[in-house]
Design a protein around this motif. Structure first.
Motif, PDB file in Angstrom:
ATOM      1  N   SER A   1       0.850  -1.187   0.074  1.00  0.00           N
ATOM      2  CA  SER A   1      -0.042   0.072  -0.104  1.00  0.00           C
ATOM      3  C   SER A   1       0.821   1.176   0.055  1.00  0.00           C
ATOM      4  O   SER A   1       2.038   1.054   0.427  1.00  0.00           O
ATOM      5  CB  SER A   1      -0.799  -0.006   1.202  1.00  0.00           C
ATOM      6  OG  SER A   1      -0.141  -0.043   2.415  1.00  0.00           O
ATOM      7  N   PRO A   2       0.354   2.640  -0.453  1.00  0.00           N
ATOM      8  CA  PRO A   2       1.154   3.799  -0.420  1.00  0.00           C
ATOM      9  C   PRO A   2       1.948   3.949   0.853  1.00  0.00           C
ATOM     10  O   PRO A   2       3.260   4.624   0.610  1.00  0.00           O
ATOM     11  CB  PRO A   2       0.212   4.804  -0.894  1.00  0.00           C
ATOM     12  CG  PRO A   2      -0.851   4.132  -1.641  1.00  0.00           C
ATOM     13  CD  PRO A   2      -1.196   2.710  -0.917  1.00  0.00           C
ATOM     14  N   ASP A   3       1.373   3.708   1.887  1.00  0.00           N
ATOM     15  CA  ASP A   3       2.191   4.030   3.070  1.00  0.00           C
ATOM     16  C   ASP A   3       2.914   2.831   3.778  1.00  0.00           C
ATOM     17  O   ASP A   3       3.504   2.881   4.918  1.00  0.00           O
ATOM     18  CB  ASP A   3       1.287   4.654   4.432  1.00  0.00           C
ATOM     19  CG  ASP A   3       0.078   3.544   4.569  1.00  0.00           C
ATOM     20  OD1 ASP A   3       0.278   2.367   4.035  1.00  0.00           O
ATOM     21  OD2 ASP A   3      -0.545   3.837   5.625  1.00  0.00           O
ATOM     22  N   GLY A   4       2.903   1.609   3.072  1.00  0.00           N
ATOM     23  CA  GLY A   4       3.510   0.599   3.316  1.00  0.00           C
ATOM     24  C   GLY A   4       3.085  -0.373   4.495  1.00  0.00           C
ATOM     25  O   GLY A   4       3.612  -1.368   5.322  1.00  0.00           O
ATOM     26  N   SER A   5       1.747  -0.027   5.225  1.00  0.00           N
ATOM     27  CA  SER A   5       1.137  -0.656   6.204  1.00  0.00           C
ATOM     28  C   SER A   5       0.460  -2.136   5.804  1.00  0.00           C
ATOM     29  O   SER A   5       0.020  -2.719   6.818  1.00  0.00           O
ATOM     30  CB  SER A   5       0.305   0.150   7.002  1.00  0.00           C
ATOM     31  OG  SER A   5      -0.805   0.911   6.076  1.00  0.00           O
ATOM     32  N   PHE A   6       0.349  -2.130   4.509  1.00  0.00           N
ATOM     33  CA  PHE A   6      -0.586  -3.463   3.858  1.00  0.00           C
ATOM     34  C   PHE A   6       0.020  -4.182   2.756  1.00  0.00           C
ATOM     35  O   PHE A   6       0.995  -3.197   1.974  1.00  0.00           O
ATOM     36  CB  PHE A   6      -2.053  -2.744   3.735  1.00  0.00           C
ATOM     37  CG  PHE A   6      -3.045  -2.425   4.815  1.00  0.00           C
ATOM     38  CD1 PHE A   6      -3.624  -3.430   5.504  1.00  0.00           C
ATOM     39  CD2 PHE A   6      -3.180  -1.234   4.948  1.00  0.00           C
ATOM     40  CE1 PHE A   6      -4.313  -2.936   6.596  1.00  0.00           C
ATOM     41  CE2 PHE A   6      -4.105  -0.657   5.997  1.00  0.00           C
ATOM     42  CZ  PHE A   6      -4.616  -1.867   6.931  1.00  0.00           C
ATOM     43  N   VAL A   7      -0.260  -5.271   2.668  1.00  0.00           N
ATOM     44  CA  VAL A   7       0.338  -6.165   1.616  1.00  0.00           C
ATOM     45  C   VAL A   7      -0.489  -6.745   0.640  1.00  0.00           C
ATOM     46  O   VAL A   7      -1.553  -7.231   1.386  1.00  0.00           O
ATOM     47  CB  VAL A   7       1.457  -7.085   1.832  1.00  0.00           C
ATOM     48  CG1 VAL A   7       1.605  -7.983   0.919  1.00  0.00           C
ATOM     49  CG2 VAL A   7       2.659  -6.428   2.564  1.00  0.00           C
ATOM     50  N   GLY A   8      -0.716  -6.528  -0.617  1.00  0.00           N
ATOM     51  CA  GLY A   8      -2.007  -7.035  -1.196  1.00  0.00           C
ATOM     52  C   GLY A   8      -1.344  -8.069  -2.202  1.00  0.00           C
ATOM     53  O   GLY A   8      -0.284  -7.831  -2.835  1.00  0.00           O
TER      54      GLY A   8
ATOM     55  N   LEU B   1      -8.440 -15.689  -6.317  1.00  0.00           N
ATOM     56  CA  LEU B   1      -8.498 -15.089  -4.935  1.00  0.00           C
ATOM     57  C   LEU B   1      -7.400 -13.704  -4.766  1.00  0.00           C
ATOM     58  O   LEU B   1      -6.694 -13.708  -5.425  1.00  0.00           O
ATOM     59  CB  LEU B   1      -7.817 -15.877  -3.784  1.00  0.00           C
ATOM     60  CG  LEU B   1      -8.837 -17.044  -3.369  1.00  0.00           C
ATOM     61  CD1 LEU B   1      -8.044 -17.982  -2.378  1.00  0.00           C
ATOM     62  CD2 LEU B   1     -10.046 -16.755  -2.776  1.00  0.00           C
ATOM     63  N   ILE B   2      -7.891 -13.088  -3.871  1.00  0.00           N
ATOM     64  CA  ILE B   2      -6.840 -11.867  -3.235  1.00  0.00           C
ATOM     65  C   ILE B   2      -6.735 -12.155  -1.941  1.00  0.00           C
ATOM     66  O   ILE B   2      -7.713 -12.376  -1.077  1.00  0.00           O
ATOM     67  CB  ILE B   2      -7.167 -10.351  -3.780  1.00  0.00           C
ATOM     68  CG1 ILE B   2      -8.262  -9.994  -3.045  1.00  0.00           C
ATOM     69  CG2 ILE B   2      -7.203 -10.607  -5.231  1.00  0.00           C
ATOM     70  CD1 ILE B   2      -8.818  -8.562  -3.333  1.00  0.00           C
ATOM     71  N   HIS B   3      -5.416 -11.727  -1.240  1.00  0.00           N
ATOM     72  CA  HIS B   3      -5.273 -11.687   0.121  1.00  0.00           C
ATOM     73  C   HIS B   3      -4.819 -10.307   0.212  1.00  0.00           C
ATOM     74  O   HIS B   3      -3.891  -9.619  -0.281  1.00  0.00           O
ATOM     75  CB  HIS B   3      -4.400 -12.793   0.434  1.00  0.00           C
ATOM     76  CG  HIS B   3      -4.438 -14.093   0.495  1.00  0.00           C
ATOM     77  ND1 HIS B   3      -3.959 -15.099   0.800  1.00  0.00           N
ATOM     78  CD2 HIS B   3      -6.059 -14.485   0.488  1.00  0.00           C
ATOM     79  CE1 HIS B   3      -4.527 -16.442   0.599  1.00  0.00           C
ATOM     80  NE2 HIS B   3      -5.826 -16.097   0.558  1.00  0.00           N
ATOM     81  N   LEU B   4      -4.979  -9.698   1.818  1.00  0.00           N
ATOM     82  CA  LEU B   4      -4.765  -8.586   2.117  1.00  0.00           C
ATOM     83  C   LEU B   4      -4.210  -8.747   3.319  1.00  0.00           C
ATOM     84  O   LEU B   4      -4.642  -9.434   4.343  1.00  0.00           O
ATOM     85  CB  LEU B   4      -5.962  -7.457   2.449  1.00  0.00           C
ATOM     86  CG  LEU B   4      -5.397  -6.228   2.919  1.00  0.00           C
ATOM     87  CD1 LEU B   4      -4.638  -5.508   1.897  1.00  0.00           C
ATOM     88  CD2 LEU B   4      -6.519  -5.339   2.991  1.00  0.00           C
ATOM     89  N   TYR B   5      -2.906  -8.441   3.620  1.00  0.00           N
ATOM     90  CA  TYR B   5      -2.323  -8.469   5.094  1.00  0.00           C
ATOM     91  C   TYR B   5      -1.531  -7.264   5.571  1.00  0.00           C
ATOM     92  O   TYR B   5      -1.452  -6.188   4.837  1.00  0.00           O
ATOM     93  CB  TYR B   5      -0.819  -9.215   4.712  1.00  0.00           C
ATOM     94  CG  TYR B   5      -0.867 -10.755   4.308  1.00  0.00           C
ATOM     95  CD1 TYR B   5      -0.874 -11.804   5.285  1.00  0.00           C
ATOM     96  CD2 TYR B   5      -0.840 -11.194   2.996  1.00  0.00           C
ATOM     97  CE1 TYR B   5      -0.769 -13.104   5.074  1.00  0.00           C
ATOM     98  CE2 TYR B   5      -0.958 -12.507   2.585  1.00  0.00           C
ATOM     99  CZ  TYR B   5      -0.921 -13.457   3.752  1.00  0.00           C
ATOM    100  OH  TYR B   5      -0.879 -14.623   3.230  1.00  0.00           O
ATOM    101  N   ALA B   6      -1.774  -7.010   6.887  1.00  0.00           N
ATOM    102  CA  ALA B   6      -1.267  -5.846   7.703  1.00  0.00           C
ATOM    103  C   ALA B   6       0.103  -6.188   8.034  1.00  0.00           C
ATOM    104  O   ALA B   6       0.274  -7.203   8.757  1.00  0.00           O
ATOM    105  CB  ALA B   6      -2.142  -5.723   9.053  1.00  0.00           C
ATOM    106  N   TYR B   7       0.712  -5.304   7.537  1.00  0.00           N
ATOM    107  CA  TYR B   7       2.243  -5.240   7.863  1.00  0.00           C
ATOM    108  C   TYR B   7       2.569  -4.555   9.212  1.00  0.00           C
ATOM    109  O   TYR B   7       2.546  -3.470   9.448  1.00  0.00           O
ATOM    110  CB  TYR B   7       3.143  -4.634   6.885  1.00  0.00           C
ATOM    111  CG  TYR B   7       4.789  -4.516   7.197  1.00  0.00           C
ATOM    112  CD1 TYR B   7       5.481  -5.820   7.518  1.00  0.00           C
ATOM    113  CD2 TYR B   7       5.310  -3.394   7.459  1.00  0.00           C
ATOM    114  CE1 TYR B   7       6.907  -5.776   8.073  1.00  0.00           C
ATOM    115  CE2 TYR B   7       6.737  -3.302   7.783  1.00  0.00           C
ATOM    116  CZ  TYR B   7       7.425  -4.523   8.016  1.00  0.00           C
ATOM    117  OH  TYR B   7       8.777  -4.459   8.334  1.00  0.00           O
TER     118      TYR B   7
END
Length: 1129
Positions: free
Chosen positions: A416-423, A430-436
């Motif tokens: 994500s633009p601020d680096g807090s999430f990973v797509g 499927l798609i997965h969303l992770y929180a970094y």
């Protein structure tokens, strides 16, 4: 008023000036307040037209706006008063005294009385201060000099004294261009159109003669067809526009799109995203065919200016000063040196660097696994094999496909633009969303069955500042999801599987480009209006689109079914190709991948090589095969700095290429002892937890010549250690497998690199505040005597980057005028003063105080630009608002926080919540908060929007410790976690809840009180200094001590032998190099310290078995034995 509206005013001003509407020009200048015409002002002052002078000034400032404005009006009215006295016109002088000058008596009554006394003198020159007053003309000229200085220093006039550079008759040119595209849309275009009015859109009446020729530089499919287009202003979530868009006014990319594209249906679910009124304006750009007869010729230079106006601009009026921009570059700027080769274990399908941590690389693989690598440590921080999180929530088609056990691969990984999430997008559904959440954790957020078939691309977007995920797939759809997995939009219109997407924005207008495997390019707004564009990509097959880093230039790269590759730059205003780059061989067996960096370079992978282009030159700059082993069509990715490039290899891995700056951040080294270690490992067996002994294939253990580490053995495409530890890491040395972890200790100066910054001044002063410049070329120190010193590193053969380094001695820098940056210390007790400092983002000015007024210094000249906030109370901490450099939060000695607007010289808010002086301030834009810390050992949380206090918490001190002492705060780069530093502890807080996550208390080898601490630039480390002159380097995630640096490293032999203890009072982290820091010492010296070339970092990550979590320590850990006297030793 929007920036475009503001620029329209400038265009009108230019037009009025050219047409000699003199009075209208100056009236518009005054009414808009955008441009202060100094020449006109001077003319009126010299002519003594005081009424017009004040009327013109009133458009920009009022008497009581700030002290500069007050001084300006006072000087004008004083001159008017003296001239009346000089003419012996006493009645007029009395009228001016009572009507104009009386307002100033409340600010300086003595001065007003003195001015009044002039009435009784026959000649006011009898007054000693006015004895040198000459004639009226000379007096006005002298006053003008003073007025110009006041106007230039007045923040209200900043950015209003220079008229933008425009080509002549710019407004006429734009009108001509508008007529051009109106003529292009005519159903029956005539060769010599008759333009009779600008009040309505131009149309050509039907004619029996031949039609105007179709421009030859456009594909047939791009020529507008006669049709009625749907209105853009009356459907969906658009609010009523002030001026409804003309139904036929489809300009820019839309101007020549197929008519069918404007009426394609879009299946839209209910959306919570409001769309701005001017959403469609992003695509309203003139398209002018050069061959159209009878209309003004299209001019590229003119059009470039228009495009600059459509590019994102900073809405913030930053108080800044011009700095020289470096535009020169060389081939050495390109990352071409192989730094390391790492093995993923499965073919790499996608890569992306963290937007803030420039050595943190996210990798997706053919086996469905995603991996997070810290390149500077050569460590695999996180490994997530593919698995379905919730099969029951997936669609029946996907459940059927998954049951067939067909391989599922990663098609895209992205931050994500601020680096807090990973797509993550997968080749099936499927798609997965992770929180970094940290250096070794990716937390599962959402799983979405997004598309029927493969999900071909995934990207993040921020419409209306709301984080969204945009996806496309084999089902020919583009979909938009919120961060909770709720579908917001479904865009339908492609006739083939959608290959890639490119979300972007211009100012506050958000849109998406998409490409399909039939070569069609479409553009979408976040509405229900369907595609705005229907163009053909070069090659008519798979194409990827990317913008330059600043968002001003659009590129695409793709390959045709016949294997011919195309790398092009687009002219957004025309929807046409601006330039096509050379350098590809004729045929490729797949699709060429590319990337951009630094607003300067393009890179593409082809024929087992990496090829580089300058964006402004169609011919390749250079190429490299990276010592061989690359894929035929390698995937590649720059980090955000452009100094590191990841490229995929044929043996299921990737290589890291770097330039000189990148190499320094990676600290690549050869390991001489490696060859002696490799053989026994290759010939022996490795025990895997839960499995029998497995022989390791020697091929998988191969280490490239350029790699300083041995990659882990790969067993059937899976790291064997991942079977027992989910977060597996590459060990850096084979002996690490058998040796227990040991604390790294730097006891001798030869074990690291350090440099003492030269200082030839005799005055002794403690270094109490220390900063690196944001450009990393200098170090700025503030002494306890209020004097600031600046050191700069020169760019030369020994230091090609010109950045701060411990390998080269910098120079103490001063301007030619010989000035020192000295703060106001009049009447200040320096023993009790609390110095504070803050540097602007562009390094052009610095604000500081040392018990007196806050001073604004120009960093180029060291001159004081202005002073403000006179004590009492004195300022004790300064911090710039992250979104507006005109807003400064100022912590005060009386425990309040002032929110000060520099531009209007006014305190906007005063925050009260502490009991003692303010010692720290930190902003988080993610959480929209300001956190303050005080000498009362309390933390307060404030809303940035309303400046209301949300929460106040005391820091948890050891038993018996009174709640006093300086407390400092700094946000982690994720803007969520907060480092809190007190002499008794280091602590990490979850700032959203203001709850403590971890704590470390001085103990064992570091028992002394903490004097200062700061995050490294990538927030992976914490550097802490202690009152016994030790320095500790901590793992920021666990607060475990990695390395102790002994006093002998930062202290000179003389300092070590002094009777009075010398120790670091302050520590600063290099803004680009995560292992470099600087310390300011109590003896006035400054030292820069970094690891040795051979080590490259401070120790290794300690085991995860000690430390204090949530304030509780495991009983087996030494950290459980905290006592109050331990912390105070």
């Amino acid at each position: 008023m929007t920036s475009l509206s503001r620029e329209l005013v400038f265009l009108i001003l230019q037009f009025l000036e050219e047409e000699k509407f003199k009075e209208s020009v100056h009236k518009l200048e005054k009414e808009s307040g955008f441009f202060f015409n100094m020449k006109y002002f001077e003319e009126k002052v010299q002519a003594g037209e005081w009424e017009e002078v004040e009327k013109y000034l009133s458009g920009f400032t009022k008497v009581d706006d700030n002290r500069y404005s007050m001084k300006i009006f006072f000087e004008i009215r004083k001159q008017k008063y003296l001239e009346a006295l000089d003419r012996q016109d006493k009645p007029k002088a009395v009228e001016i005294l009572v009507g104009d000058l009386k307002v100033f008596s409340t600010f300086n009554e003595e001065l007003y009385k003195e001015i009044t006394q002039l009435l009784i003198l026959n000649n006011f020159r009898e007054n000693e201060q006015l004895s040198k007053y000459g004639d009226t003309k000379t007096a006005r000229s002298i006053m003008l000099i003073e007025l110009k200085k006041l106007i230039e220093a007045n923040p209200l006039f900043r950015d209003k004294l220079a008229f933008p550079t425009l080509k002549s008759s710019r407004l006429r040119t734009l009108i001509n261009q508008s007529l051009n595209w109106q003529h292009q849309l005519c159903k029956n275009p005539r060769p010599n159109p008759d333009i009779k009015t600008l009040f309505t859109d131009h149309t050509c009446s039907p004619s029996n003669g031949p039609l105007a020729p179709t421009p030859v530089n456009l594909p047939i499919s791009a020529v507008a067809k006669p049709a009625a287009y749907t209105s853009l202003g009356v459907h969906g979530p658009f609010p009523p526009a002030v001026a409804n868009a003309n139904a036929n006014a489809l300009a820019g990319w839309m101007a020549n799109a197929s008519a069918s594209s404007s009426v394609q249906a879009a299946v839209v679910t209910s959306s919570t995203i409001p769309v701005p009124q001017n959403q469609v304006s992003i695509l309203k750009r003139p398209r002018t065919p050069p061959a159209t007869p009878g209309i003004a010729d299209y001019q590229n230079a003119e059009h470039d200016l228009l495009m600059k106006r459509l590019r994102p601009v900073h809405s913030v009026e930053e108080v800044s000063y011009p700095v020289a921009r470096q535009t020169s570059w060389s081939l050495d700027d390109l990352p071409r040196t192989v730094a390391m080769t790492l093995h993923q274990g499965s073919s790499v399908t996608s890569m992306d660097f963290h937007p803030l941590h420039h050595t943190l690389l996210l990798v997706g693989s053919n086996n469905g696994e995603i991996t997070l690598w810290e390149l500077s440590l050569r460590e695999r921080l996180v490994s997530k094999p593919f698995k379905i999180w919730d099969v029951s929530a997936c669609s029946l088609p996907f459940q059927a496909a998954a049951a067939k056990e067909a391989p599922i691969s990663v098609s895209r990984v992205t931050w994500s633009p601020d680096g807090s999430f990973v797509g993550v997008a997968f080749t099936k559904h499927l798609i997965h969303l992770y929180a970094y959440t940290g250096s070794n954790e990716l937390a599962q957020r959402i799983e979405v069955d997004a598309h029927v078939g493969g999900v071909n691309d995934l990207s993040f977007a921020l419409p209306n500042k709301q984080l969204c995920i945009v996806t496309c797939g084999d089902d020919k759809l583009i979909k938009v999801w919120d961060a909770n997995g709720r579908r917001l939009f479904t865009f339908e219109g492609h006739e083939a599987p959608v290959y890639s997407i490119c979300p972007h924005h211009k100012e506050n207008i958000q849109f998406i480009f998409s490409t399909a495997i039939d070569g069609k390019i479409k553009a979408w707004l976040y509405d229900n209006m369907g595609s705005r564009v229907d163009y053909d990509a070069p090659g008519h097959w798979c194409t990827t689109m990317l913008y330059s880093a600043d968002g001003s230039r659009l590129f695409s790269c793709g390959t045709s079914k016949d294997g011919e590759s195309f790398l092009v730059e687009w002219n957004e205003s025309e929807g046409a190709i601006k330039r096509t780059y050379n350098g590809f061989r004729k045929k490729s067996a797949g699709v060429v991948q590319f990337d951009t960096t630094q607003n300067r370079f393009l890179v593409a992978g082809e024929d087992g090589q990496v090829k580089f282009w300058d964006m402004d030159n169609i011919n390749p700059l250079t190429s490299t095969d990276a010592d061989g082993g690359l894929q035929g069509l390698p995937r590649l990715k720059f980090n955000k700095e452009g100094n590191i490039l990841a490229v995929t290899t044929v043996d299921n891995g990737f290589k890291i290429l770097a330039n000189a700056t990148g190499l320094r951040s990676l600290r690549t080294i050869e390991t001489p002892a490696f060859e002696t270690l490799r053989s026994p490992i290759e010939s022996s067996a490795i025990k895997v937890s839960g499995s029998s002994t497995v022989n390791v294939n020697p091929v998988n253990c191969k280490v490239e010549r350029s790699s300083p580490v041995r990659p882990p053995p790969i067993l059937n495409g899976v790291d064997p250690m991942s079977r027992s530890v989910e977060k597996s890491r590459i060990v850096e040395d084979a002996s690490d497998r058998t040796k227990p972890w040991q604390l790294s200790e730097i006891l001798d100066p030869v074990q690291c690199r350090s440099v003492t910054l030269p200082d030839n001044t005799d005055s002794f002063s403690k270094v109490v505040r220390l900063l690196y410049t944001n450009s990393a070329v200098g170090v700025l120190a503030l002494g306890s005597n209020g004097v600031q010193k600046l050191w700069k590193w020169a760019r030369n053969e020994q230091n090609p980057t010109g950045k701060a380094t411990a390998s080269v001695v910098p120079q103490r820098w001063q301007p030619n005028n010989g000035l020192l940056m000295t703060n106001d210390i009049a009447g200040v007790n320096l023993e009790e003063a609390v110095p504070c400092i803050a540097l602007s983002k562009n390094d052009s000015y610095v604000m500081s105080a040392c018990g007196g007024k806050v001073s604004l210094f120009n960093m180029m000249t060291f001159k004081v630009m202005t002073t403000f906030m006179s004590p009492p109370p004195a300022s004790t901490f300064l911090a710039f608002h992250p979104q507006d450099n005109n807003i400064i939060s100022i912590g005060m000695e009386d425990s309040t926080i002032h929110i000060y607007n520099v531009r209007v010289d006014e305190v906007k808010s005063k925050l009260k919540g502490h009991q003692r002086r303010i010692t720290g301030l930190a902003f988080s834009t993610n959480l929209n908060i300001l956190v303050s810390s005080g000498a009362d050992a309390h933390l307060c949380l404030w809303s940035i929007d309303t400046w209301e206090k949300r929460k106040s918490v005391p820091i948890q001190l050891p038993a018996g410790k009174p709640p006093v002492g300086d407390t400092r705060v700094q946000f982690h780069s994720d803007q969520l976690r907060l480092l809190v530093v007190h002499e008794t502890q280091l602590a990490i807080y979850d700032a959203s809840k203001m709850e403590r996550i971890r704590q470390w208390i001085p103990q064992d080898v570091l028992p002394a009180p903490i004097s200062y601490a700061a995050y490294s630039c990538n927030s992976q480390l914490i550097f802490a200094s202690f009152c016994d002159a030790n320095i500790g380097v901590f793992d920021a995630e666990s607060l475990k001590l990695r390395c102790r640096i002994a006093p002998s490293i930062c202290l000179s032999s003389a300092a070590l032998n002094r009777s009075q203890a010398v120790y670091p009072l302050v520590i600063a982290a290099h803004p680009l190099q995560p292992n470099q820091f600087a310390v300011g010492l109590s003896d006035g010296s400054v030292k820069v310290i970094e690891p040795s070339e051979s080590e490259g970092k401070w120790g290794s990550s300690p085991p995860m078995d000690n430390g204090v979590l949530n304030g509780k320590a495991p009983s087996s850990s030494a950290t459980s034995n905290h006592t109050a006297d331990q912390a105070q030793r």
